[in-house]
Design a protein around this motif. Structure first.
Motif, PDB file in Angstrom:
ATOM      1  N   ASN A 186      -3.441  -4.270  -0.898  1.00  0.00           N
ATOM      2  CA  ASN A 186      -4.271  -5.086   0.053  1.00  0.00           C
ATOM      3  C   ASN A 186      -3.897  -5.701   1.320  1.00  0.00           C
ATOM      4  O   ASN A 186      -4.362  -5.385   2.165  1.00  0.00           O
ATOM      5  CB  ASN A 186      -5.054  -6.218  -0.705  1.00  0.00           C
ATOM      6  CG  ASN A 186      -6.254  -6.788   0.154  1.00  0.00           C
ATOM      7  OD1 ASN A 186      -7.337  -5.984   0.071  1.00  0.00           O
ATOM      8  ND2 ASN A 186      -6.028  -7.875   0.601  1.00  0.00           N
ATOM      9  N   GLY A 187      -2.574  -6.053   1.076  1.00  0.00           N
ATOM     10  CA  GLY A 187      -1.964  -6.622   2.160  1.00  0.00           C
ATOM     11  C   GLY A 187      -1.156  -5.762   3.057  1.00  0.00           C
ATOM     12  O   GLY A 187      -1.040  -4.532   3.021  1.00  0.00           O
ATOM     13  N   SER A 188      -0.521  -6.256   4.181  1.00  0.00           N
ATOM     14  CA  SER A 188       0.292  -5.469   5.038  1.00  0.00           C
ATOM     15  C   SER A 188       1.735  -5.510   4.443  1.00  0.00           C
ATOM     16  O   SER A 188       2.038  -6.664   4.149  1.00  0.00           O
ATOM     17  CB  SER A 188       0.299  -5.961   6.320  1.00  0.00           C
ATOM     18  OG  SER A 188       1.236  -5.310   7.281  1.00  0.00           O
ATOM     19  N   PRO A 189       2.546  -4.570   4.446  1.00  0.00           N
ATOM     20  CA  PRO A 189       3.909  -4.251   4.102  1.00  0.00           C
ATOM     21  C   PRO A 189       4.842  -5.240   5.312  1.00  0.00           C
ATOM     22  O   PRO A 189       4.599  -5.009   6.307  1.00  0.00           O
ATOM     23  CB  PRO A 189       4.311  -2.942   4.026  1.00  0.00           C
ATOM     24  CG  PRO A 189       3.529  -2.433   5.216  1.00  0.00           C
ATOM     25  CD  PRO A 189       2.030  -2.928   4.797  1.00  0.00           C
ATOM     26  N   ALA A 190       5.707  -6.073   4.771  1.00  0.00           N
ATOM     27  CA  ALA A 190       6.635  -7.011   5.594  1.00  0.00           C
ATOM     28  C   ALA A 190       7.793  -6.058   5.648  1.00  0.00           C
ATOM     29  O   ALA A 190       8.559  -5.288   4.707  1.00  0.00           O
ATOM     30  CB  ALA A 190       6.806  -8.292   5.076  1.00  0.00           C
ATOM     31  N   ILE A 191       8.349  -6.155   6.868  1.00  0.00           N
ATOM     32  CA  ILE A 191      10.061  -5.545   7.066  1.00  0.00           C
ATOM     33  C   ILE A 191      10.880  -6.593   7.674  1.00  0.00           C
ATOM     34  O   ILE A 191      10.683  -7.333   8.461  1.00  0.00           O
ATOM     35  CB  ILE A 191       9.650  -4.419   8.165  1.00  0.00           C
ATOM     36  CG1 ILE A 191       8.585  -3.345   7.707  1.00  0.00           C
ATOM     37  CG2 ILE A 191      10.863  -3.866   8.699  1.00  0.00           C
ATOM     38  CD1 ILE A 191       8.208  -2.294   8.689  1.00  0.00           C
ATOM     39  N   ALA A 192      12.094  -6.534   6.996  1.00  0.00           N
ATOM     40  CA  ALA A 192      13.381  -6.968   7.493  1.00  0.00           C
ATOM     41  C   ALA A 192      14.604  -6.433   6.644  1.00  0.00           C
ATOM     42  O   ALA A 192      14.580  -6.256   5.508  1.00  0.00           O
ATOM     43  CB  ALA A 192      13.281  -8.433   7.194  1.00  0.00           C
ATOM     44  N   GLN A 193      15.574  -6.457   7.288  1.00  0.00           N
ATOM     45  CA  GLN A 193      16.895  -6.139   6.843  1.00  0.00           C
ATOM     46  C   GLN A 193      17.077  -4.892   6.131  1.00  0.00           C
ATOM     47  O   GLN A 193      17.440  -4.688   5.100  1.00  0.00           O
ATOM     48  CB  GLN A 193      17.311  -7.300   5.829  1.00  0.00           C
ATOM     49  CG  GLN A 193      17.576  -8.695   6.703  1.00  0.00           C
ATOM     50  CD  GLN A 193      17.941  -9.650   5.468  1.00  0.00           C
ATOM     51  OE1 GLN A 193      17.718  -9.668   4.308  1.00  0.00           O
ATOM     52  NE2 GLN A 193      18.567 -10.811   6.098  1.00  0.00           N
ATOM     53  N   GLY A 194      16.161  -3.700   6.653  1.00  0.00           N
ATOM     54  CA  GLY A 194      16.307  -2.496   6.036  1.00  0.00           C
ATOM     55  C   GLY A 194      15.237  -2.086   4.952  1.00  0.00           C
ATOM     56  O   GLY A 194      15.348  -1.222   4.439  1.00  0.00           O
ATOM     57  N   LEU A 195      14.688  -3.342   4.594  1.00  0.00           N
ATOM     58  CA  LEU A 195      13.525  -3.076   3.451  1.00  0.00           C
ATOM     59  C   LEU A 195      12.049  -3.449   3.812  1.00  0.00           C
ATOM     60  O   LEU A 195      11.963  -4.389   4.998  1.00  0.00           O
ATOM     61  CB  LEU A 195      13.989  -4.053   2.418  1.00  0.00           C
ATOM     62  CG  LEU A 195      15.418  -3.966   1.661  1.00  0.00           C
ATOM     63  CD1 LEU A 195      15.819  -5.105   0.658  1.00  0.00           C
ATOM     64  CD2 LEU A 195      15.528  -2.328   0.899  1.00  0.00           C
ATOM     65  N   THR A 196      11.325  -2.844   3.087  1.00  0.00           N
ATOM     66  CA  THR A 196       9.861  -3.537   3.287  1.00  0.00           C
ATOM     67  C   THR A 196       9.521  -3.925   1.975  1.00  0.00           C
ATOM     68  O   THR A 196       9.731  -3.506   0.955  1.00  0.00           O
ATOM     69  CB  THR A 196       9.065  -2.190   3.685  1.00  0.00           C
ATOM     70  OG1 THR A 196       7.609  -2.676   3.592  1.00  0.00           O
ATOM     71  CG2 THR A 196       8.941  -1.226   2.712  1.00  0.00           C
ATOM     72  N   THR A 197       8.792  -5.151   2.208  1.00  0.00           N
ATOM     73  CA  THR A 197       8.524  -5.934   0.804  1.00  0.00           C
ATOM     74  C   THR A 197       7.102  -6.145   1.054  1.00  0.00           C
ATOM     75  O   THR A 197       6.402  -6.511   1.857  1.00  0.00           O
ATOM     76  CB  THR A 197       9.218  -7.113   0.828  1.00  0.00           C
ATOM     77  OG1 THR A 197      10.598  -7.017   0.873  1.00  0.00           O
ATOM     78  CG2 THR A 197       8.904  -7.866  -0.466  1.00  0.00           C
ATOM     79  N   LEU A 198       6.381  -5.691  -0.260  1.00  0.00           N
ATOM     80  CA  LEU A 198       4.897  -5.955  -0.405  1.00  0.00           C
ATOM     81  C   LEU A 198       4.725  -6.280  -1.902  1.00  0.00           C
ATOM     82  O   LEU A 198       5.316  -6.234  -2.777  1.00  0.00           O
ATOM     83  CB  LEU A 198       4.291  -4.730  -0.103  1.00  0.00           C
ATOM     84  CG  LEU A 198       4.528  -3.650  -0.948  1.00  0.00           C
ATOM     85  CD1 LEU A 198       2.967  -2.616  -0.844  1.00  0.00           C
ATOM     86  CD2 LEU A 198       5.597  -2.743  -0.445  1.00  0.00           C
ATOM     87  N   GLY A 199       3.479  -7.067  -1.969  1.00  0.00           N
ATOM     88  CA  GLY A 199       2.954  -7.286  -3.223  1.00  0.00           C
ATOM     89  C   GLY A 199       1.661  -6.371  -3.598  1.00  0.00           C
ATOM     90  O   GLY A 199       1.080  -5.838  -2.759  1.00  0.00           O
TER      91      GLY A 199
END
Length: 363
Positions: A186-199
């Motif tokens: 449902n949400g937007s993927p966050a991006i930092a330090q070469g990774l994308t993090t999402l729930g």
């Protein structure tokens, strides 16, 4: 009978940031302002903004705006993405697709990228609205796209209700890789330090390697995560449907802290400052906690659930509520500084740029 008109508003800030020969001093090109989704806007806001303009659409405006240069870009449930003049609210162009646009647009390198409930991600020319490409997924896209560069090429990330996260070439829409989760994204993927993090709505926090789409880390949270995650200093900040807000160390898969106030879900995405985390709750409150340990600092009560995601600008916080009001709150102590009645529920999140606040409404 004429259809009910719906609108979103721009709030003019006195003493706004000046434009320069090279462009505006600050833009808000995407949901939450930047790829780590921390919701921080540069500059300062006065305590009493004034209405500059409103723009009416034919459906609720749940999308959050992007602001780049002299233009505002925002979607509506009337199936259109609008480009407006920032100073006047005058329509510059509108792009019509097959279903509601609740996704927030991403403006990047002269193009606009936006998802739709018709299951597609669209790329449009920012100056004309001309469609450049369309990528179809298996279900609706409600979350905002994000972006990164690798090997000199710009890529766009977007999640879908078909349980998948897509990485596409920004120039062509060609698929680079696909990562599959266990339920809706449902949400937007966050991006930092070469990774994308999402729930995901499967209750898992995922971190995926940007270059190849391989799973780097995962954490079984055990409750649906509908909101977007914010990333800062290797930690992910997010709430979930089992009435907790969490801080998770991404690489070690450990929970740094958990915050629980009352038994209400968290749908709002957080704003993360160097020392504080701010987020709305369905308990009708805006919460402010210490970033290090999650201890409460203050809460601000509204008269409706707060699904809108707050933005921090200087020493102030801007957020909308289901009670139909846009609030300006002191970052220091949570005291109300100003509010404005828009009319109906505010699901849209504020966009702040060039001394202006742009917000959508269900009215």
């Amino acid at each position: 009978m004429m259809p009910k008109l719906n609108c979103f508003a721009a709030i003019l800030i006195a003493g706004s940031v000046c434009a320069t020969a090279s462009g505006f001093a600050a833009d808000w090109p995407m949901y939450r302002g930047q790829p780590d989704l921390t919701g921080i806007a540069p500059g300062e806001l006065p305590t009493k903004p004034a209405l500059l303009w409103t723009f009416k659409t034919q459906g609720p405006v749940k999308s959050s705006a992007a602001i780049v240069g002299h233009r505002v870009f925002i979607g509506s449930s009337d199936r259109q993405l609008y480009a407006l003049d920032l100073a006047s609210g005058k329509q510059l162009w509108a792009f019509t697709n097959r279903d509601a646009i609740e996704s927030s647009p991403l403006v990047l390198n002269g193009n606009v990228y936006v998802g739709s409930s018709d299951a597609s991600l669209y790329a449009l020319a920012a100056d004309t609205g001309k469609q450049l490409w369309q990528f179809e997924t298996g279900d609706k896209i409600l979350g905002a796209p994000n972006w990164f560069t690798a090997a000199g090429r710009t890529n766009v990330l977007v999640g879908s209700y078909d349980f998948k996260l897509y990485c596409l070439a920004a120039a062509t829409g060609q698929s680079n890789w696909v990562f599959e989760t266990g339920n809706y994204i449902n949400g937007s993927p966050a991006i930092a330090q070469g990774l994308t993090t999402l729930g995901g709505c499967d209750g898992v926090l995922y971190s995926v390697t940007l270059t190849n789409g391989q799973l780097a880390h995962s954490n079984d949270i055990g409750a649906p995560i509908a909101a977007s995650v914010a990333l800062r200093d290797g930690r992910a900040y997010f709430g979930h449907y089992e009435n907790q807000f969490l801080c998770v160390d991404v690489k070690s898969n450990t929970n740094a802290w958990a915050y629980r106030d009352r038994s209400f879900p968290y749908f709002s995405s957080p704003a993360v400052t160097p020392d504080r985390v701010l987020f709305g709750g369905r308990d009708k409150k805006l919460h402010c906690v210490n970033r290090t340990d999650g201890k409460p600092i203050w809460t601000f009560a509204t008269r409706g659930k707060v699904d809108s995601s707050p933005v921090v600008c200087g020493d102030k916080v801007v957020v909308g509520s289901d009670d139909g009001r846009l609030y300006l709150v002191s970052l220091n102590d949570g005291k109300e500084l100003w509010s404005y009645e828009l009319g109906q529920a505010i699901d849209s999140s504020p966009a702040v740029a060039d001394g202006k606040i742009v917000i959508g409404c269900d009215d």
